[in-house]
Design an enzyme around this catalytic site. Sequence first.
Site, PDB file in Angstrom:
ATOM      1  N   ALA A 112      41.359 -71.730 -29.398  1.00 52.72           N
ATOM      2  CA  ALA A 112      40.015 -71.845 -29.973  1.00 52.72           C
ATOM      3  C   ALA A 112      39.694 -73.261 -30.438  1.00 52.72           C
ATOM      4  CB  ALA A 112      39.875 -70.872 -31.134  1.00 52.72           C
ATOM      5  N   SER A 117      48.375 -74.278 -30.809  1.00 47.47           N
ATOM      6  CA  SER A 117      49.608 -74.633 -30.079  1.00 47.47           C
ATOM      7  C   SER A 117      50.425 -75.646 -30.879  1.00 47.47           C
ATOM      8  CB  SER A 117      49.278 -75.193 -28.697  1.00 47.47           C
ATOM      9  OG  SER A 117      48.522 -76.378 -28.797  1.00 47.47           O
ATOM     10  N   ALA A 118      49.735 -76.631 -31.459  1.00 47.77           N
ATOM     11  CA  ALA A 118      50.448 -77.654 -32.227  1.00 47.77           C
ATOM     12  C   ALA A 118      51.038 -77.044 -33.500  1.00 47.77           C
ATOM     13  CB  ALA A 118      49.491 -78.785 -32.587  1.00 47.77           C
ATOM     14  N   ALA A 119      50.267 -76.171 -34.165  1.00 48.55           N
ATOM     15  CA  ALA A 119      50.752 -75.587 -35.430  1.00 48.55           C
ATOM     16  C   ALA A 119      51.989 -74.729 -35.177  1.00 48.55           C
ATOM     17  CB  ALA A 119      49.640 -74.766 -36.083  1.00 48.55           C
ATOM     18  N   ASP A 160      47.121 -83.523 -32.146  1.00 47.66           N
ATOM     19  CA  ASP A 160      47.186 -82.216 -32.830  1.00 47.66           C
ATOM     20  C   ASP A 160      48.515 -82.029 -33.575  1.00 47.66           C
ATOM     21  OD1 ASP A 160      44.730 -81.884 -31.664  1.00 47.66           O
ATOM     22  OD2 ASP A 160      45.213 -80.077 -30.550  1.00 47.66           O
TER      23      ASP A 160
HETATM   24  N1  LIG Z   1      50.805 -67.407 -33.034  1.00 44.84           N
HETATM   25  C1  LIG Z   1      51.290 -67.871 -31.880  1.00 44.84           C
HETATM   26  N2  LIG Z   1      52.479 -67.423 -31.401  1.00 44.84           N
HETATM   27  C2  LIG Z   1      52.975 -67.902 -30.226  1.00 44.84           C
HETATM   28  N3  LIG Z   1      52.342 -68.818 -29.445  1.00 44.84           N
HETATM   29  C3  LIG Z   1      51.161 -69.288 -29.864  1.00 44.84           C
HETATM   30  C4  LIG Z   1      50.576 -68.858 -31.104  1.00 44.84           C
HETATM   31  N4  LIG Z   1      49.400 -69.502 -31.265  1.00 44.84           N
HETATM   32  C5  LIG Z   1      49.255 -70.301 -30.164  1.00 44.84           C
HETATM   33  N5  LIG Z   1      50.295 -70.176 -29.325  1.00 44.84           N
HETATM   34  C6  LIG Z   1      50.467 -70.847 -28.014  1.00 44.84           C
HETATM   35  O1  LIG Z   1      49.446 -71.802 -27.859  1.00 44.84           O
HETATM   36  C7  LIG Z   1      48.606 -71.489 -26.690  1.00 44.84           C
HETATM   37  C8  LIG Z   1      47.177 -71.920 -26.952  1.00 44.84           C
HETATM   38  O2  LIG Z   1      47.171 -73.325 -26.994  1.00 44.84           O
HETATM   39  P1  LIG Z   1      45.972 -74.222 -26.495  1.00 44.84           P
HETATM   40  O3  LIG Z   1      46.428 -75.621 -26.666  1.00 44.84           O
HETATM   41  O4  LIG Z   1      45.510 -73.807 -25.135  1.00 44.84           O
HETATM   42  O5  LIG Z   1      44.787 -73.877 -27.522  1.00 44.84           O
HETATM   43  P2  LIG Z   1      44.672 -74.300 -29.069  1.00 44.84           P
HETATM   44  O6  LIG Z   1      45.870 -75.090 -29.464  1.00 44.84           O
HETATM   45  O7  LIG Z   1      44.407 -73.055 -29.833  1.00 44.84           O
HETATM   46  O8  LIG Z   1      43.359 -75.198 -29.069  1.00 44.84           O
HETATM   47  P3  LIG Z   1      43.265 -76.850 -28.984  1.00 44.84           P
HETATM   48  O9  LIG Z   1      44.448 -77.314 -28.213  1.00 44.84           O
HETATM   49  O10 LIG Z   1      41.984 -77.085 -28.232  1.00 44.84           O
HETATM   50  O11 LIG Z   1      43.180 -77.299 -30.376  1.00 44.84           O
HETATM   51  C9  LIG Z   1      48.798 -69.992 -26.518  1.00 44.84           C
HETATM   52  O12 LIG Z   1      48.505 -69.570 -25.191  1.00 44.84           O
HETATM   53  C10 LIG Z   1      50.285 -69.834 -26.863  1.00 44.84           C
HETATM   54  O13 LIG Z   1      51.076 -70.256 -25.778  1.00 44.84           O
HETATM   55  C1  LIG Z   2      41.595 -82.058 -25.695  1.00 44.47           C
HETATM   56  C2  LIG Z   2      42.535 -82.805 -26.640  1.00 44.47           C
HETATM   57  O1  LIG Z   2      42.045 -84.154 -26.768  1.00 44.47           O
HETATM   58  C3  LIG Z   2      42.490 -82.226 -28.058  1.00 44.47           C
HETATM   59  C4  LIG Z   2      42.857 -80.777 -28.173  1.00 44.47           C
HETATM   60  O2  LIG Z   2      42.762 -80.386 -29.531  1.00 44.47           O
HETATM   61  C5  LIG Z   2      43.919 -82.798 -26.050  1.00 44.47           C
HETATM   62  C6  LIG Z   2      44.878 -83.796 -26.709  1.00 44.47           C
HETATM   63  O3  LIG Z   2      44.442 -84.703 -27.399  1.00 44.47           O
HETATM   64  O4  LIG Z   2      46.092 -83.659 -26.471  1.00 44.47           O
HETATM   65 MG   LIG Z   3      46.419 -76.852 -28.335  1.00 43.70          MG
END
Ligand SMILES: Nc1ncnc2c1ncn2[C@@H]1O[C@H](COP(=O)(O)OP(=O)(O)OP(=O)(O)O)[C@@H](O)[C@H]1O
Ligand SMILES: C[C@@](O)(CCO)CC(=O)[O-]
Ligand SMILES: [Mg+2]
Length: 333
Positions: A112, A117-119, A160
Amino acid sequence: MRVLASAPAKIILFGEHSVVYGKPAIAAAIDLRTYVRAEFNKNGRIRIEAKDIRTPGLTVSFSEDQIYFETDYGRAAEVLSYVREAINLVMEEADKQKGVTVSITSQIPVGAGLGSSAAVAVATIGAVSKLLNLELSNAEIAKLGHKVELLVQGASSGIDPTVSAVGGFLYYQNGSFESLPVVELPIVVGYTGSSGSTKELVAKVRKSFDEMPEIIDPILNSMGKVVEKAKEIILAEYDKEIKFELLGRLMNINHGLLDALGVSTKSLSDLVYASREAGALGAKITGAGGGGCMYALAPEKQSEVATAIKIAGGMPMITKISKEGLRIEEVEK
Ligand SMILES: Nc1ncnc2c1ncn2[C@@H]1O[C@H](COP(=O)(O)OP(=O)(O)OP(=O)(O)O)[C@@H](O)[C@H]1O
Ligand SMILES: C[C@@](O)(CCO)CC(=O)[O-]
Ligand SMILES: [Mg+2]
């Protein structure tokens, strides 16, 4: 021994995507967290319990008296790759291979734009490294988190994991960061309810860049300039009112540039325009886009903007900046 660690979500205030091309970006940790518990187990395996993640690739068929489950194990395993790579990197770093059970609960919506993913990577590295008695600073954990994103996504700027590990308000470029004074920003985050994969969106921008560099490169350069200007305004001694007005204008420009890169969606832009019409000074996508979240800057209009987001079909969240990044919550001997 058991360790519980947590790491925060983030919003990118300015500069997502262009930051992957070495331009600067500004991000802040926010008060939604992922919690990871790590403990040794006796069977010598790595066990991951992900309590709030949907399993992709699951098909269920019914007949009158039977239920059949078919799982695409490749896709189901892929969803845990951030956690698996995080555990592997810490074991390599500690030069130890142990049976460890990792259990995850999260407040952060997945895919979202809020850095789930980073957290999850940072909290896993924090918990497992503490369990293995590896003394790592938050900056070192940020670097390992960046490695995890590179391994899973193929490309990542590292912003992130850095903001999740370090916390607060950061100006980031090419692996280096500077903490900015925390400005209390009256923001509202709007969640479309749909998700986008950062790996796929970063690849989409890369494809456009490779096919039409003469068009995409100036857009990325403009985004970098927007970030420089935003930093200047954040650090200037203006009245809050002027500061917010200027930052809002830059947010709108940044959203337009992200739309030009092809990472907005109709629902994201609907929430952006609904927020502006309800009195937000600026509104833009936050994170990778393709679904996920936008945020609006709405001094004295937070509740009006939250209502407008709801009417436009989104889910509003009023969040605060989290000064703290990675946190070790509990250590049980
Ligand atoms: N609670 C969780 N438990 C396990 N894996 C998770 C969890 N939350 C996120 N992930 C992993 O992170 C992926 C989503 O990461 P993605 O980088 O696509 O989106 P995001 O980190 O939410 O958004 P953005 O990178 O744009 O900030 C999930 O498909 C999963 O692999
Ligand atoms: C889309 C992006 O710029 C931010 C995702 O939160 C990817 C990154 O910086 O690694
Ligand atoms: Mg991410």
